[in-house]
Design a protein around this motif. Structure first.
Motif, short mmCIF file in Angstrom:
data_model
loop_
_atom_site.label_atom_id
_atom_site.label_comp_id
_atom_site.label_asym_id
_atom_site.label_seq_id
_atom_site.Cartn_x
_atom_site.Cartn_y
_atom_site.Cartn_z
N LEU A 88 26.89 3.73 10.92
CA LEU A 88 25.74 3.37 10.10
C LEU A 88 25.83 1.92 9.64
CD1 LEU A 88 25.46 6.60 7.91
CD2 LEU A 88 24.15 6.01 9.95
N ARG A 93 22.49 -0.70 9.21
CA ARG A 93 21.71 0.09 8.24
C ARG A 93 22.00 -0.31 6.80
NH1 ARG A 93 19.02 4.51 10.68
NH2 ARG A 93 18.92 3.98 12.90
N SER A 157 12.70 4.23 16.16
CA SER A 157 12.65 4.28 14.69
C SER A 157 11.34 4.91 14.18
CB SER A 157 12.77 2.86 14.13
OG SER A 157 11.73 2.03 14.63
N ARG A 170 15.59 7.93 2.22
CA ARG A 170 16.30 7.36 3.37
C ARG A 170 17.21 8.40 4.02
NH1 ARG A 170 18.95 1.67 1.93
NH2 ARG A 170 19.35 1.83 4.18
N PHE A 174 16.75 9.91 7.78
CA PHE A 174 17.79 9.79 8.79
C PHE A 174 18.14 11.16 9.37
CE2 PHE A 174 22.31 10.01 9.90
CZ PHE A 174 22.37 9.05 10.89
#
Length: 254
Positions: A88, A93, A157, A170, A174
């Motif tokens: 990540l 990210r 995405s 978030r 994810f």
């Protein structure tokens, strides 16, 4: 014409480099062709047959194989967990600075071979399977972390962004938007690395990291070639079985 000349020059340079290496290392291959050399090689190879198949030794082999399997499985599992977390950061990210630092860490972890990690871990944690597990986990974390990060960077995405636009956080975006797209690829990478770690776990015993490798090192050191032959056969059987199982699972995931 120029390309052919360039290829010929490259071939000549390779031949010169190989010849220079033989001269620098003082390798005398002619010694293998002498009658005494052939006789010694034959006697040494013949000492491995027949392999030791006594029940007591086969029981030790079974335990060593299970230990090797456990070392590789736990080391790969730990690497997959830490690699997923670090990916990540490596995928950007958490910002550009975290991405650069994490990629540097992953490069450092995987640039050190497993045998070197095992030697260091034996000094830190002592002889035994724990050192081998840590060595595999450290090196494989660097490999899987980089592969996981690249999978994250290449995944679309749009699903995660759609969830964010709908009000999801978030973490939820994810888990439900990004993870389903990369999870099969992550599992495939993990299984492939497990195959490699099975082979490496069988070798790490040479530096005292437990498993079949340590048994092979001990038997060869004591000139017990028949027992060493059975250890080698057990290693081959275990690697072939795990390779077939892992290949079947990866084919199902694909």
């Amino acid at each position: 014409m120029k390309r052919a000349s360039g290829n010929l020059l490259t071939l000549c340079l390779l031949v010169a480099a190989i010849a220079s290496s033989f001269i620098w290392l003082q390798l005398d291959l002619s010694a293998l062709l002498t009658a005494d050399g052939r006789s010694q090689m034959y006697d040494y190879a013949a000492a491995f047959f027949p392999p030791d198949t006594s029940p007591a030794w086969l029981l030790k082999l079974w335990r060593g194989a299970l230990e090797t399997l456990a070392i590789s499985a736990i080391g790969t599992l730990l690497a997959a967990l830490f690699g997923a977390v670090l990916s990540l950061l490596a995928a950007g990210r958490m910002g550009a600075a975290a991405r650069a630092l994490c990629r540097l860490l992953l490069n450092a972890l995987r640039s050190v071979p497993e045998l070197v990690w095992a030697a260091l871990m034996v000094l830190a944690a002592g002889l035994g399977p724990f050192a081998g597990t840590l060595a595999l986990a450290l090196h494989t974390t660097g490999v899987l972390g980089r592969l996981f990060a690249e999978a994250l960077e290449n995944t679309p995405s749009a699903p995660a962004q759609a969830l964010r636009d709908a009000g999801a956080g978030r973490v939820a975006a994810f888990i439900y938007g990004t993870l389903p797209g990369v999870l099969p690829q992550w599992l495939s990478y993990t299984l492939y690395r497990w195959e490699n770690n099975i082979r490496m776990a069988a070798v790490l015993g040479f530096v005292g990291a437990g498993g079949l490798g340590q048994m092979l090192h001990v038997t060869l050191s004591l000139f017990q070639q028949s027992k060493a032959a059975s250890v080698i056969m057990a290693m081959l059987a275990m690697v072939l079985l795990v390779d077939a199982l892992s290949g079947w699972v990866r084919a199902r995931l694909g």
